[in-house]
Design a protein around this motif. Structure first.
Motif, PDB file in Angstrom:
ATOM      1  N   GLY A  33       0.363  -1.447   0.101  1.00  0.00           N
ATOM      2  CA  GLY A  33      -0.174  -0.019  -0.034  1.00  0.00           C
ATOM      3  C   GLY A  33       1.172   1.180   0.061  1.00  0.00           C
ATOM      4  O   GLY A  33       2.547   1.087  -0.007  1.00  0.00           O
ATOM      5  N   PHE A  34       0.110   2.550  -0.355  1.00  0.00           N
ATOM      6  CA  PHE A  34       1.030   3.398  -0.142  1.00  0.00           C
ATOM      7  C   PHE A  34       1.278   4.457   0.845  1.00  0.00           C
ATOM      8  O   PHE A  34       2.449   4.631   0.911  1.00  0.00           O
ATOM      9  CB  PHE A  34       0.016   4.536  -0.810  1.00  0.00           C
ATOM     10  CG  PHE A  34      -0.245   4.504  -2.631  1.00  0.00           C
ATOM     11  CD1 PHE A  34      -1.006   4.086  -2.389  1.00  0.00           C
ATOM     12  CD2 PHE A  34       0.965   4.797  -3.502  1.00  0.00           C
ATOM     13  CE1 PHE A  34      -1.936   4.241  -4.230  1.00  0.00           C
ATOM     14  CE2 PHE A  34       1.051   4.899  -4.676  1.00  0.00           C
ATOM     15  CZ  PHE A  34      -0.164   4.182  -5.257  1.00  0.00           C
ATOM     16  N   CYS A  35       0.937   3.629   2.496  1.00  0.00           N
ATOM     17  CA  CYS A  35       1.452   3.966   3.463  1.00  0.00           C
ATOM     18  C   CYS A  35       2.337   2.745   3.599  1.00  0.00           C
ATOM     19  O   CYS A  35       2.738   2.661   4.952  1.00  0.00           O
ATOM     20  CB  CYS A  35       0.578   4.134   3.965  1.00  0.00           C
ATOM     21  SG  CYS A  35      -1.180   5.419   3.535  1.00  0.00           S
ATOM     22  N   ASP A  36       2.214   1.356   2.626  1.00  0.00           N
ATOM     23  CA  ASP A  36       4.026   0.246   3.292  1.00  0.00           C
ATOM     24  C   ASP A  36       4.788   1.045   3.403  1.00  0.00           C
ATOM     25  O   ASP A  36       5.260   1.545   3.016  1.00  0.00           O
ATOM     26  CB  ASP A  36       2.833  -0.905   2.388  1.00  0.00           C
ATOM     27  CG  ASP A  36       3.283  -1.972   2.723  1.00  0.00           C
ATOM     28  OD1 ASP A  36       2.777  -2.837   3.541  1.00  0.00           O
ATOM     29  OD2 ASP A  36       4.413  -2.206   3.167  1.00  0.00           O
ATOM     30  N   SER A  37       5.402   0.652   5.019  1.00  0.00           N
ATOM     31  CA  SER A  37       7.136   0.582   4.922  1.00  0.00           C
ATOM     32  C   SER A  37       7.992   0.237   4.260  1.00  0.00           C
ATOM     33  O   SER A  37       8.718   0.481   4.180  1.00  0.00           O
ATOM     34  CB  SER A  37       6.831   0.169   6.792  1.00  0.00           C
ATOM     35  OG  SER A  37       7.020  -1.256   6.775  1.00  0.00           O
ATOM     36  N   GLU A  76      -3.095   9.846   5.300  1.00  0.00           N
ATOM     37  CA  GLU A  76      -3.095   9.817   4.838  1.00  0.00           C
ATOM     38  C   GLU A  76      -3.931   8.878   3.496  1.00  0.00           C
ATOM     39  O   GLU A  76      -3.736   9.277   2.006  1.00  0.00           O
ATOM     40  CB  GLU A  76      -2.540  11.119   3.765  1.00  0.00           C
ATOM     41  CG  GLU A  76      -1.952  12.325   3.601  1.00  0.00           C
ATOM     42  CD  GLU A  76      -0.822  12.965   2.805  1.00  0.00           C
ATOM     43  OE1 GLU A  76      -1.272  12.473   1.981  1.00  0.00           O
ATOM     44  OE2 GLU A  76       0.373  12.879   3.248  1.00  0.00           O
ATOM     45  N   LYS A  77      -4.083   7.992   4.423  1.00  0.00           N
ATOM     46  CA  LYS A  77      -4.313   6.755   3.608  1.00  0.00           C
ATOM     47  C   LYS A  77      -5.492   6.754   2.092  1.00  0.00           C
ATOM     48  O   LYS A  77      -5.253   6.029   1.197  1.00  0.00           O
ATOM     49  CB  LYS A  77      -4.382   5.521   4.386  1.00  0.00           C
ATOM     50  CG  LYS A  77      -5.666   5.695   5.797  1.00  0.00           C
ATOM     51  CD  LYS A  77      -5.135   4.433   6.317  1.00  0.00           C
ATOM     52  CE  LYS A  77      -6.749   4.962   7.757  1.00  0.00           C
ATOM     53  NZ  LYS A  77      -6.118   5.627   8.434  1.00  0.00           N
ATOM     54  N   TYR A  78      -6.652   7.582   3.082  1.00  0.00           N
ATOM     55  CA  TYR A  78      -8.224   7.416   1.925  1.00  0.00           C
ATOM     56  C   TYR A  78      -8.139   8.693   0.997  1.00  0.00           C
ATOM     57  O   TYR A  78      -9.062   9.390   0.216  1.00  0.00           O
ATOM     58  CB  TYR A  78      -8.964   7.857   2.494  1.00  0.00           C
ATOM     59  CG  TYR A  78      -9.382   6.057   3.650  1.00  0.00           C
ATOM     60  CD1 TYR A  78      -9.018   6.340   5.408  1.00  0.00           C
ATOM     61  CD2 TYR A  78      -9.785   5.526   3.138  1.00  0.00           C
ATOM     62  CE1 TYR A  78      -9.120   5.078   6.118  1.00  0.00           C
ATOM     63  CE2 TYR A  78     -10.132   4.446   4.266  1.00  0.00           C
ATOM     64  CZ  TYR A  78      -9.851   4.261   5.461  1.00  0.00           C
ATOM     65  OH  TYR A  78      -9.568   2.950   5.614  1.00  0.00           O
ATOM     66  N   ALA A  79      -6.474   9.924   1.312  1.00  0.00           N
ATOM     67  CA  ALA A  79      -6.645  10.727   0.653  1.00  0.00           C
ATOM     68  C   ALA A  79      -5.880  10.055  -1.354  1.00  0.00           C
ATOM     69  O   ALA A  79      -5.744  11.141  -1.811  1.00  0.00           O
ATOM     70  CB  ALA A  79      -5.946  11.884   0.690  1.00  0.00           C
ATOM     71  N   VAL A  80      -5.807   8.892  -1.244  1.00  0.00           N
ATOM     72  CA  VAL A  80      -4.553   8.931  -2.670  1.00  0.00           C
ATOM     73  C   VAL A  80      -5.478   7.588  -3.042  1.00  0.00           C
ATOM     74  O   VAL A  80      -6.129   6.936  -2.520  1.00  0.00           O
ATOM     75  CB  VAL A  80      -3.075   7.687  -1.954  1.00  0.00           C
ATOM     76  CG1 VAL A  80      -2.776   7.335  -3.545  1.00  0.00           C
ATOM     77  CG2 VAL A  80      -2.790   8.440  -1.142  1.00  0.00           C
ATOM     78  N   ILE A 120       0.000   7.410   7.437  1.00  0.00           N
ATOM     79  CA  ILE A 120      -0.629   6.901   8.110  1.00  0.00           C
ATOM     80  C   ILE A 120      -1.976   7.456   7.866  1.00  0.00           C
ATOM     81  O   ILE A 120      -2.845   7.081   7.461  1.00  0.00           O
ATOM     82  CB  ILE A 120      -0.730   6.468   9.058  1.00  0.00           C
ATOM     83  CG1 ILE A 120      -2.066   4.645   8.704  1.00  0.00           C
ATOM     84  CG2 ILE A 120      -1.022   6.867  10.000  1.00  0.00           C
ATOM     85  CD1 ILE A 120      -1.462   3.373   8.294  1.00  0.00           C
ATOM     86  N   LEU A 134       3.437   6.503   2.356  1.00  0.00           N
ATOM     87  CA  LEU A 134       2.791   8.307   2.773  1.00  0.00           C
ATOM     88  C   LEU A 134       2.585   7.859   4.625  1.00  0.00           C
ATOM     89  O   LEU A 134       2.287   6.925   4.693  1.00  0.00           O
ATOM     90  CB  LEU A 134       1.256   8.076   2.302  1.00  0.00           C
ATOM     91  CG  LEU A 134       1.535   8.516   0.648  1.00  0.00           C
ATOM     92  CD1 LEU A 134       0.173   8.571  -0.046  1.00  0.00           C
ATOM     93  CD2 LEU A 134       1.955  10.346   0.737  1.00  0.00           C
TER      94      LEU A 134
END
Lengths: 301, 86
Positions: free
Chosen positions: B66-70, B80-84, B78, B76
């Motif tokens: 995911g975009f927030c994945d380390s 902002e997860k729904y903004a992407v 965490i 990103l």
């Protein structure tokens, strides 16, 4: 309406479930954010004019065409040298055997031709690597800059290099071997390169900073492994710190412990694994000649 | 010029603009560049290599990052997860 008769609020139940799953997934370190969808097309930039190769080009044919030019030029150059010039050149470049004096002119000619061809190929490869390293980094759009990068650090490179150990793309993974190579006849460098290109792209490196790098030649394994030569090796290259192209390759495991530039990667194979090939050309006098030389061609693709 | 008799399986891709979202694209001879004899179809060893690539792609599809994945090079936050958008 009494407490018992209140209808069940489905929205609040769903919201609770959603919040709970988010909490759980966050606690487990799993990002609940939307994952970029996987598309194998997204991880390589194919129409890069810097390499001069069209998509779908045969690297064997390209190498043969280039070698034809290189070898012919060297052969005609050396054939035009007199015996004294040959001797001086051979002595300067330490090509003479320990006896030095009295070396037959014909032997000297062959030795000098081999040396010059090998030098020309190395120069060609190193110039290409230098040219690629000097290319500016791709510019990220405002949207890309939020969650993509145009180069990766050495630490990120090594983490990505190690990630293959947990994938089916490793030669040692039994399931892959059982299906595709039960006799153990193949090396799967092309598969590992495919994995690495995808892995780097999925982790957010823009595709303009990901390429495959090929070595085309006749390579032999190190040590006394009783197999023949193989004709190419491929790995994935990515833009690293200072824009230097670095290698993602787990061949021999050495590139999983130390970040290596593409130049170092090529130099290793060139020095230790390449073997001579025969190249036949027609010289300026119309006579066919054969030059035996190591010619490990390096290609960004 | 003497030519090697060994076949060389190259990895190259067709023009991305010609590949649709359909998984049938993976079976096209040009997708992984395995049509080494350039006859317009996959056969023999070409199918072998194509299958290997498809297996790895199937693994990559399951390895969602995911975009927030380390694991991302620039994850990103965490929040902002729904903004992407994917």
């Amino acid at each position: 309406m009494t407490e018992r008769n209140r209808p069940i609020n489905k929205k609040s139940i769903l919201s609770s479930i959603l919040l709970l799953s988010i909490f759980q997934s966050t606690a487990m370190g799993i990002s609940p954010g939307i994952a970029p969808s996987f598309n194998a097309n997204n991880h390589l930039y194919r129409s890069d004019e810097s390499t001069g190769y069209n998509v779908g080009a045969s690297l064997y044919e390209l190498k043969l065409q280039e070698m034809k030019v290189i070898v012919k030029k060297v052969v005609d150059e050396v054939n035009a040298m007199d015996g004294n010039s040959l001797f001086l050149f051979a002595r300067k470049n330490r090509l003479l055997n320990f006896t030095g004096e009295g070396a037959a002119e014909q032997d000297l000619s062959a030795v000098v031709k081999t040396f010059k061809v090998e030098q020309a190929v190395e120069d060609r490869n190193n110039e290409l690597i230098e040219k690629m390293n000097n290319r500016p980094l791709p510019v990220l759009s405002a949207g890309q800059a939020r969650h993509h990068v145009n180069y990766i650090t050495d630490r990120q490179l090594l983490d990505t290099a190690i990630s293959i150990n947990y994938s089916p793309a490793t030669d040692g993974i039994k399931s892959l071997r059982e299906i595709y190579d039960p006799q153990g006849n193949f090396g799967f460098c092309f598969l590992r390169a495919h994995y690495y290109a995808n892995a780097a792209g999925l982790r957010g490196l823009v595709k303009e900073s990901i390429k495959k790098v090929f070595l085309v030649g006749t390579m032999k394994p190190m040590g006394f492994i009783p197999i023949g030569t193989w004709q190419f090796h491929v790995a994935t290259a990515v833009r690293g710190e200072a824009g230097v192209w670095k290698t993602l390759d787990n061949h021999l495991k050495k590139y999983q412990t130390k970040a290596s530039s593409v130049k170092d990667w090529y130099s290793f194979y060139n020095q230790w694994l390449d073997t001579p090939q025969d190249f036949e050309v027609t010289n300026a006098s119309g006579v066919n000649e054969t030059v035996k030389a190591k010619a490990l061609f390096f290609v960004f693709y | 010029m003497k030519q090697s008799k060994q076949k060389l399986y190259f990895l190259f891709f067709t023009d991305p603009a010609k590949i649709g979202a359909s998984s049938a694209a993976y079976n096209q001879e040009g997708f992984y560049g395995n049509d080494s004899d350039r006859d317009g179809k996959l056969e023999g060893a070409e199918i072998f290599y194509n299958s290997i690539f498809k297996d790895v792609d199937a693994y990559m599809k399951d390895s969602k990052i995911g975009f927030c994945d380390s694991d991302r090079y620039r994850p990103l936050p965490i929040t902002e997860k729904y903004a992407v958008q994917a």
